[in-house]
Design an enzyme around this catalytic site. Structure first.
Site, mmCIF file in Angstrom:
data_model
loop_
_atom_site.group_PDB
_atom_site.id
_atom_site.type_symbol
_atom_site.label_atom_id
_atom_site.label_comp_id
_atom_site.label_asym_id
_atom_site.label_seq_id
_atom_site.Cartn_x
_atom_site.Cartn_y
_atom_site.Cartn_z
ATOM 1 N N HIS A 764 0.839 -1.194 0.000
ATOM 2 C CA HIS A 764 0.000 0.000 0.000
ATOM 3 C C HIS A 764 0.873 1.243 0.000
ATOM 4 C CE1 HIS A 764 0.298 -1.622 4.189
ATOM 5 N NE2 HIS A 764 0.799 -0.429 4.396
ATOM 6 N N TYR A 780 -3.241 3.425 2.535
ATOM 7 C CA TYR A 780 -4.332 3.014 1.655
ATOM 8 C C TYR A 780 -3.805 2.016 0.632
ATOM 9 C CZ TYR A 780 -6.700 7.145 3.550
ATOM 10 O OH TYR A 780 -7.260 8.074 4.393
ATOM 11 N N THR A 781 -4.640 1.031 0.314
ATOM 12 C CA THR A 781 -4.300 0.070 -0.737
ATOM 13 C C THR A 781 -5.002 0.482 -2.022
ATOM 14 O OG1 THR A 781 -4.134 -1.691 0.892
ATOM 15 C CG2 THR A 781 -4.313 -2.344 -1.416
ATOM 16 N N CYS A 963 -8.799 -8.816 6.567
ATOM 17 C CA CYS A 963 -8.653 -7.364 6.561
ATOM 18 C C CYS A 963 -9.998 -6.743 6.904
ATOM 19 C CB CYS A 963 -8.163 -6.862 5.204
ATOM 20 S SG CYS A 963 -7.709 -5.116 5.223
#
Length: 990
Positions: A764, A780-781, A963
């Protein structure tokens, strides 16, 4: 000196003290030797003080026997110290006290006043009173062992009693502004406005406190309290008849008798009238007890720190056992030998301690203790037998030294023990009157209780509690709160019965744990022959071997709850180390220490210790903790503890101090400044060899060619982003995905010759921005690009906007998402990456913790925005099914409602395009009436049945990827997967 065997008659207590103090002496003598803040080098300090926050700033307490060795008056050098930043170097001749108002309309301009220190001392009205000060975080370490709080670990020594001299606050306000109580008991405001409701106090900005807007420590109290003469609130200029020392507020400070120590502002610079409470950061954040259900996240989200009604003012009732001390042990000589328990107790608001009780059976029965208050006319506590008085000590008089140079501590342990003198300060001659105003008790009382030694042979623990004149008493157990404050639970020590040899072995292990000095070890080794022999009552050495004669079978060892600071002693610490492990898969940085390969993968760099040591200046400051290397340069100005407390460890390993002082939120946030890992030369070579092995593993895969390997082997020199340096990227597009979710598209190529981000699948990026003077960072991915073939230097992020429509503020989470929501297209934001610990290398090979694992069956469980890394991996995984049709991916995706499902279109397209390899199952918490009849998926929360039905069974080539929100992961997913047969090696948490 006390530990040295001597020929003396046996007293009512014959304690052989193995660890009278040495357990945490390491903080001043060993661990931080040669590491001192340049701003503090001019201050002389007692080396016996136990440092709680490393070398800077000084927060320290003395061992509790030392606090009481001066009788009712704690010697200045033994008084606890609480500093938030740099100790300012102030001069008596130039320092001024300003009296004014927070607004010009509250007092006339000509009524405002500046006072010199000589003017203050020459005021015709001054008072001298005995006051017990206690930090509201006292005994916090016991609370930290329940669950980590936001504060560092005070032991029981954050309390002390001194004689304070100063000018009453009500006198200063009356002489300056004419404020007084009239004959009807109402406030006459004099020249001040009737809008005045509070009096605010601020220290000097030279303390350099970054969290406060004006860099000062401040607080406030209601005007009614300030004008109440019976409260004895003063501006103090002397402590124990000498000028204040720098650590205790030289030249002047506030003293609020009966209140928490956090209100007594040091290095006082201003007293101002106000119509509102102080707005100082520390007034609202540093002295509060929030409800036990409020953790760090909730406190920020719901604004708990901004809510009135939780501030701390008056102390609560408490008591402590000071003798026997931790590690003390005794060998009963005869059945009629007795043991003397001693300690102190006090309450807040001027309330008197009415009784102190002690229990030997867990609270089933209680015995009353004898209480002694330092009331004039009564004798002070007599000197214990065997103690020596130091009559040569010159205490001096106040006012002779206008340039205070600090408190001179003793240099040798032997001298420290000789100055035990409970009568060193003559309260009667000093004119101290107790109680004040007929009923105000501002100081502690001492208590003692004598019991037969044989009684302890059947006792497992001893507890003490106090009750004041309002019948307020102490609870049995601590109540956890976020700030870890006001712990006044029973003070309980454990009693261990063992042979003298066993007791000595236990204490030797205790010494080894704390890395005692060789001098201490040698002294204890020399005493070994005495520990297993019984004391001869008449003191005669019949066999010429010392004061012991015959072997005895048993000894009684006492253990206190904790050892202050980072010391590992204490029965509560030992108990916490044996708690059963929780069902957690420790794969996130905040939960474990990273291995070398992992950090190298996500940051691309490793450093040797010599390389790190060169970065030790404010403009180039690297620090090591938990094997990670962190570039703290950009964070120095916003560090809550000030610049010095970080720079002092520049180029060094600060692991012990960091872990002791910081809570989980800081440990988690620190990852954003990590640039690599520190390794020895041997470790660097081992990493190289392991990476070569990974390369050979990839080369052994028959269906991978050079082009495919480029999907994860990234050329670090040709990327638009950097893993260790921030770069500006431009927001080029925003698109609404749902009512609270946006797609943000960024161009990363600005200012770079590179054309690709070089973001490995599974990694990320970090985004950072200044929000209200704080640099906020979030990870953030991206949903695009996925692999180098899609990488055009454009970054797509799907982000949920928390609290949409609110103004971005550092007091609530979601501030960066709201900042992005308001960011105009064409603006820039700071970015850094790639980073992460999961790396998809192609063809079913996933690298976790530096180890390559082949998995052809992946099970993903995610919630909310946790779908983004899973989607990224699933997209790359499905692409590889053309080469390896055995690759299969099943996803269980939970959301609050159907409107909250992110990437549903993209996920459904994957399921349609790869029906034999990819499947998705949705779970929502609620449905509209119109949706219920047509919803083909699950309603409710993820449970074990869903996991068993929709995910793959565990196997040699199966992995589970998680996740989502921590409660879902920890309480629902992990336990269910473990019961299904997965283990810690096959469950990966993003």
């Amino acid at each position: 000196e006390r530990n040295r065997p001597q020929k003396r008659p046996m007293s009512s207590v014959d304690l052989i003290t193995l660890t009278y103090f040495n357990g945490t002496h390491q903080f001043s003598s060993d661990l931080f030797k040669g590491i001192r803040s340049p701003d503090d080098e001019w201050i002389q300090r007692n080396p016996r003080l136990i440092r709680l926050t490393g070398p800077h700033p000084l927060n320290a307490e003395a061992p509790i026997p030392d606090i009481m060795r001066g009788g009712f008056v704690t010697k200045t050098k033994d008084h606890y110290v609480r500093n938030h930043g740099t100790v300012p170097r102030l001069e008596w001749s130039t320092h001024k006290l300003t009296l004014g108002a927070t607004r010009d309309d509250l007092v006339p301009q000509d009524a405002k006043k500046e006072m010199s220190m000589d003017e203050l001392r020459s005021c015709p009205l001054s008072i001298k009173i005995l006051v017990t000060l206690t930090c509201d975080g006292n005994r916090r370490k016991e609370v930290n062992l329940i669950k980590r709080t936001s504060g560092f670990s005070w032991g029981p020594g954050g309390t002390s009693t001194a004689v304070w001299t100063g000018v009453p606050l009500h006198y200063l306000l009356r002489k300056t502004f004419g404020i007084r109580y009239d004959e009807n008991g109402e406030i006459d405001y004099g020249v001040a406005s009737k809008q005045v409701r509070y009096v605010c106090f601020n220290g000097t900005a030279k303390e350099g406190l970054n969290r406060a807007q004006d860099h000062t420590y401040g607080t406030s109290i209601p005007l009614e309290w300030a004008m109440d003469p019976s409260r004895d609130i003063m501006v103090a200029y002397a402590m124990n008849d000498k000028d204040l020392t720098p650590d205790h507020g030289f030249p002047i400070r506030m003293i609020f008798p009966g209140m928490v120590g956090g209100r007594s502002v040091k290095w006082l610079e201003s007293i101002t009238l106000s119509d509102t409470e102080s707005t100082n950061f520390f007034h609202w954040h540093d002295n509060k007890v929030l409800p036990p259900n409020v953790d760090w996240s909730l406190a920020q989200t719901a604004g708990w720190y901004d809510r009135p009604g939780y501030q701390l003012y008056n102390l609560n009732v408490t008591s402590t056992i000071t003798s026997p001390y931790h590690g003390d042990w005794l060998v009963p000589n005869k059945m009629n030998d007795t043991v003397l328990f001693k300690g102190f107790a006090h309450s807040g608001g001027g309330h008197k301690i009415n009784r102190v009780e002690i229990t030997f059976d867990g609270g089933e029965t209680w015995e009353l203790c004898d209480i002694t208050y330092p009331i004039i006319g009564d004798p002070t506590r007599p000197s214990p037998k065997g103690d020596k008085e130091d009559t040569k000590e010159d205490e001096g008089k106040a006012g002779k030294n206008k340039e205070a140079k600090g408190d001179q501590g003793d240099e040798k342990g032997s001298k420290e023990r000789k100055d035990e003198d409970p009568t060193w300060y003559d309260l009667a001659s000093a004119g101290i009157t107790i109680p004040r105003h007929g009923s105000r008790y501002w100081s502690w009382c001492h208590w003692h209780h004598e019991v037969p030694a044989w009684k302890l042979l059947n006792v497992k623990e001893v507890s003490v509690r106090a009750t004041d004149d309002q019948i307020s008493t102490q609870p049995q157990y601590p109540t956890w709160n976020l700030n870890g404050m006001m712990n006044n639970s029973w003070y309980t020590i454990k009693v261990d019965i063992s042979s003298p040899a066993t007791a000595h072995q236990k204490e030797e292990r205790h010494h080894e744990d704390h890395d005692y000095t060789r001098r201490t070890r040698k002294r204890i080794e020399q005493q070994d022959r005495y520990h297993a022999r019984e004391f001869v009552p008449d003191g005669q050495d019949q066999q010429g071997e010392g004061p012991w004669e015959t072997p005895v079978p048993l000894s009684i060892v006492f253990k206190h709850p904790v050892v202050p600071g980072s010391g590992r002693g204490g029965w509560k610490h030992a108990a916490s180390q044996h708690e059963p492990p929780q069902n957690k898969i420790k794969t996130t940085h905040a939960q474990r220490q990273p291995c070398a390969e992992e950090v190298n993968m996500r940051s691309g760099r490793t450093f040797t210790y010599s390389e790190v040591s060169r970065h030790n200046k404010p403009d180039d400051c690297w620090v090591i903790f938990n094997k990670g290397v962190y570039d703290m340069t950009s964070y120095l100005k916003t560090h809550p503890g000030g610049i010095d407390s970080v720079v002092i460890f520049g180029g060094r390993d600060a692991t012990d101090v960091f872990n002791e002082v910081h809570g989980p939120d800081a440990i988690d946030a620190s990852t954003w400044f990590q640039i690599g890992i520190v390794v020895s030369d041997e470790e660097a070579e081992a990493i190289k060899l392991r990476q070569e092995m990974i390369q050979k593993t990839l080369e052994a895969q028959p269906k991978m060619n050079e082009e495919e390997r480029e999907e994860w082997v990234i050329d670090l020199q040709h990327r638009t982003l950097s893993s260790n340096r921030w770069k500006k990227i431009v927001l080029t597009e925003k698109e609404d995905i749902s009512h609270d979710t946006r797609l943000f598209r960024f161009d990363t190529k600005t200012g770079s010759d590179a054309t690709q981000i070089g973001l490995p699948v599974g990694n990320h990026v970090l985004l950072g921005a200044m929000v209200e003077d704080d640099f906020i960072v979030r990870s953030y991915t991206p949903v695009a690009p996925v692999g180098l073939s899609d990488d055009k230097g454009v970054l797509d992020l799907i982000i949920k906007i928390y609290g949409a429509g609110k103004k971005p503020t550092h007091k609530e989470p979601g501030m960066l998402s709201r900042y992005l929501d308001e960011l105009p297209v064409g603006s820039h934001i700071m970015a850094k990456g790639p980073t992460g610990q999961v790396l998809y290398m192609g063809n079913g090979i996933i690298n976790v913790d530096g180890q390559s694992i082949y998995a052809d069956h992946l099970s993903g469980v995610c919630g909310g925005t946790g779908i983004t890394p899973v989607y990224q991996l699933a997209k790359a995984y499905m692409k590889d099914t053309a080469k390896n049709p055995n690759l299969k991916f099943s996803v269980l995706f939970s959301n609050h409602s159907t409107k909250d499902i992110l990437l549903r279109k993209e996920l459904d397209e994957l399921a349609t395009k790869y029906p034999d390899n990819f499947r998705i199952w949705y779970v929502v918490g609620e449905l509209d009436e119109s949706e219920r009849s047509s919803w083909p998926f699950s309603l409710g929360r993820i449970n074990e049945q869903m996991i068993a039905t929709h995910l793959f069974e565990p196997g040699a080539t199966s992995l589970a990827l998680l996740c989502g929100p921590p409660p879902m992961i920890e309480h629902a997913c992990i336990p269910a997967l473990l019961r299904q047969g997965y283990d810690e090696n096959t469950i990966i948490e993003f």
